[in-house]
Design a protein around this motif. Sequence first.
Motif, PDB file in Angstrom:
ATOM      1  N   ASP A   1      -7.651   6.383  -2.234  1.00  0.00           N
ATOM      2  CA  ASP A   1      -8.613   7.053  -1.284  1.00  0.00           C
ATOM      3  C   ASP A   1      -8.163   8.345  -1.075  1.00  0.00           C
ATOM      4  O   ASP A   1      -6.773   8.575  -0.936  1.00  0.00           O
ATOM      5  CB  ASP A   1      -8.826   6.184  -0.024  1.00  0.00           C
ATOM      6  CG  ASP A   1      -9.515   5.109  -0.480  1.00  0.00           C
ATOM      7  OD1 ASP A   1     -10.245   4.698  -1.195  1.00  0.00           O
ATOM      8  OD2 ASP A   1      -9.038   3.701   0.206  1.00  0.00           O
TER       9      ASP A   1
ATOM     10  N   ARG B   1      -3.529  -0.601  -2.652  1.00  0.00           N
ATOM     11  CA  ARG B   1      -4.272   0.559  -2.347  1.00  0.00           C
ATOM     12  C   ARG B   1      -3.324   1.836  -2.393  1.00  0.00           C
ATOM     13  O   ARG B   1      -2.207   1.943  -2.042  1.00  0.00           O
ATOM     14  CB  ARG B   1      -5.080   0.516  -1.073  1.00  0.00           C
ATOM     15  CG  ARG B   1      -5.814   1.852  -0.952  1.00  0.00           C
ATOM     16  CD  ARG B   1      -6.515   1.670   0.726  1.00  0.00           C
ATOM     17  NE  ARG B   1      -5.756   1.963   1.757  1.00  0.00           N
ATOM     18  CZ  ARG B   1      -6.117   2.156   2.929  1.00  0.00           C
ATOM     19  NH1 ARG B   1      -7.536   2.529   3.204  1.00  0.00           N
ATOM     20  NH2 ARG B   1      -5.318   2.084   3.893  1.00  0.00           N
TER      21      ARG B   1
ATOM     22  N   GLN C   1      -3.434   5.753  -0.874  1.00  0.00           N
ATOM     23  CA  GLN C   1      -4.124   6.436   0.248  1.00  0.00           C
ATOM     24  C   GLN C   1      -3.631   8.007   0.146  1.00  0.00           C
ATOM     25  O   GLN C   1      -2.186   8.217   0.577  1.00  0.00           O
ATOM     26  CB  GLN C   1      -4.303   5.940   1.655  1.00  0.00           C
ATOM     27  CG  GLN C   1      -5.079   6.725   2.564  1.00  0.00           C
ATOM     28  CD  GLN C   1      -5.280   6.056   3.954  1.00  0.00           C
ATOM     29  OE1 GLN C   1      -4.323   5.410   4.308  1.00  0.00           O
ATOM     30  NE2 GLN C   1      -6.147   6.223   4.572  1.00  0.00           N
TER      31      GLN C   1
ATOM     32  N   GLU D   1       0.847  -0.986   0.124  1.00  0.00           N
ATOM     33  CA  GLU D   1       0.058  -0.059   0.089  1.00  0.00           C
ATOM     34  C   GLU D   1       0.896   1.249   0.042  1.00  0.00           C
ATOM     35  O   GLU D   1       1.931   1.323   0.530  1.00  0.00           O
ATOM     36  CB  GLU D   1      -0.964  -0.055   1.332  1.00  0.00           C
ATOM     37  CG  GLU D   1      -2.032  -1.210   1.281  1.00  0.00           C
ATOM     38  CD  GLU D   1      -2.933  -1.049   2.338  1.00  0.00           C
ATOM     39  OE1 GLU D   1      -2.832  -0.169   3.282  1.00  0.00           O
ATOM     40  OE2 GLU D   1      -3.969  -1.589   2.622  1.00  0.00           O
TER      41      GLU D   1
ATOM     42  N   MET E   1      -6.980  -1.362  -8.025  1.00  0.00           N
ATOM     43  CA  MET E   1      -6.913  -0.960  -6.803  1.00  0.00           C
ATOM     44  C   MET E   1      -7.656   0.291  -6.495  1.00  0.00           C
ATOM     45  O   MET E   1      -8.086   1.128  -7.553  1.00  0.00           O
ATOM     46  CB  MET E   1      -5.457  -0.826  -6.244  1.00  0.00           C
ATOM     47  CG  MET E   1      -4.688  -0.091  -7.278  1.00  0.00           C
ATOM     48  SD  MET E   1      -4.563   1.624  -7.021  1.00  0.00           S
ATOM     49  CE  MET E   1      -3.925   2.521  -8.548  1.00  0.00           C
ATOM     50  N   ASP E   2      -7.820   0.967  -5.225  1.00  0.00           N
ATOM     51  CA  ASP E   2      -8.396   2.100  -5.041  1.00  0.00           C
ATOM     52  C   ASP E   2      -7.553   3.199  -4.603  1.00  0.00           C
ATOM     53  O   ASP E   2      -6.575   2.825  -4.454  1.00  0.00           O
ATOM     54  CB  ASP E   2      -9.412   1.935  -3.706  1.00  0.00           C
ATOM     55  CG  ASP E   2     -10.357   0.680  -3.743  1.00  0.00           C
ATOM     56  OD1 ASP E   2     -10.996   0.713  -4.881  1.00  0.00           O
ATOM     57  OD2 ASP E   2     -10.688   0.055  -2.717  1.00  0.00           O
TER      58      ASP E   2
END
Length: 530
Positions: free
Chosen positions: A213, A174, A176, A144, A210-211
């Motif tokens: 955020d 992810r 972030q 991540e 994937m995200d």
Amino acid sequence: MNSRKVLPETRRIFPATKVHCQQPSQILIVDVTAPCWTNTCSVLSEALENTLCLACSVTGPCRIPLLSLYVVQSNPECLLPFTQVRENFARIQACISELRSLPREGSFLHGGSGVVQAAQDGLQQFKQYSRHTAAGGSANGSVEITVLTGRSSREMVKQLEETLKDIDVVSLRRIQIIEVLKRDFLDPEDTEQCVPAEEPSSSDIAVLGMDIDVQTVEDNVISLEMVFKSWLHDYGTEREHLHLLLPSGSFGHASAPKTTLMCLKCDLQERLLDPALLSGTVDGTVKAADLNSPCQMAAWPATVLCKLWVVKALKAEGVCESVLYGLPFIIKPTTCWQLDWDELEINQHSFHALCHSLLKRKWLLLARREPQNASPNWNIMVHSYYVIVPSNSATLLVKAVAIRELLLPSAFPALLTEHPERVRGPIESALNSLEVEVTYNPLHLKSNLYKYLKSMLYKPLHRQPAQPRDLRQERHQPKQLTLCAAGSNPSPDLCFLRSSYSWTRAGCKPPHSWEDIRGAEPAAPPLLAG
């Protein structure tokens, strides 16, 4: 909502993770070119150090297997190549000290695409690290990226999407982006609230898998601590953690047998860390709870599917707090990617309906759990029971409840209704002098646990005094390559990664093996100084 329908399919390409280390590794990118870095530097360093001392101290499966730290100045710089967090607190602490020594705001030009370059470098280093440690199976195959910045994240999201869609991001779970802003720049409703990024198109998600955020937090230690502590959670989505089984009833199923069950598929999440799992904080005779005990709710991470059969409902006012024990767990609807999207949606709506109905009726649920493994006497199953409590959020709380075999006798006299004035007066006066809070906030209490853990973990590194930053050569320059110091015994993987990083930052093709490095540096494997 439909635009994310392809996301579970893209996650099917992730390799199966091993039970002993299913947590992703972490790449932290700190943008020091952003405004207000002067104040952010100190609170960020303290929050990061506090979280990592917890991660180094907690026993059981590793919460943060690997950590890499980049800072974005005029060019991205890797302060900490991928390092195993556990048993390396001294090295991590030295890196945080170096982060604190960075020049304050105004010393660097605008970072531009430095964050994107750092993300690319971090993924490349993780790929190399994973390839050279795959035989040992020491780390999970996913990673991540967390970016801390004081600048607007919208442009950064677009740059990351445009850049990363052209490279291999199978291991990336992810990204972030944390916007760290002073309270003056935050609206009250935006404080510590997750702000969703712009919805990318379906084709973008299919490529990225994937995200991204975006979260806005205040510029203080507590807010940043909560960002880093999210790394300690088990966010694995490979399978659901818990099946909550209820009788199906007769609504729409008049002819259905009474044995028919309604199954809500849920995930478990810790509410707090078990103090018994923190090394050095308990007496030597006290051991952590046996995670295989039938009275234990779940091990961390949740590796075995737990089933709870709801046996009856309880009036909320009829449950005495003295019969509840153990650590609480949060139950929420599952996000397992292996389930069909329609099933996930129906399951989530059913879960919300259950929460709403329990609140309306002021009910709790009594549930029975059967252990996965039989006792030594294989035909005897020991059952444990739990109380499930609703809340105003879309979650349930589960706690173990006492059973007949564990209950000790108690005979307490009834409370007297009248008291002498000479006794009641001083008591009332003492109570009136107390400060009253409407709700209990654990953030208002500190126990010096961080200081204690740091003192237990502190092992000074035996190294030469650090040179002032203005006298050092830039780490990303190839001329910084030197031989390993005599008498030192660095990890071969670390030597390879540091040298590979320098070649990459210099615009050269990095070596692919130890043979390539030995051909270029026959005396010893190269290592960055400092």
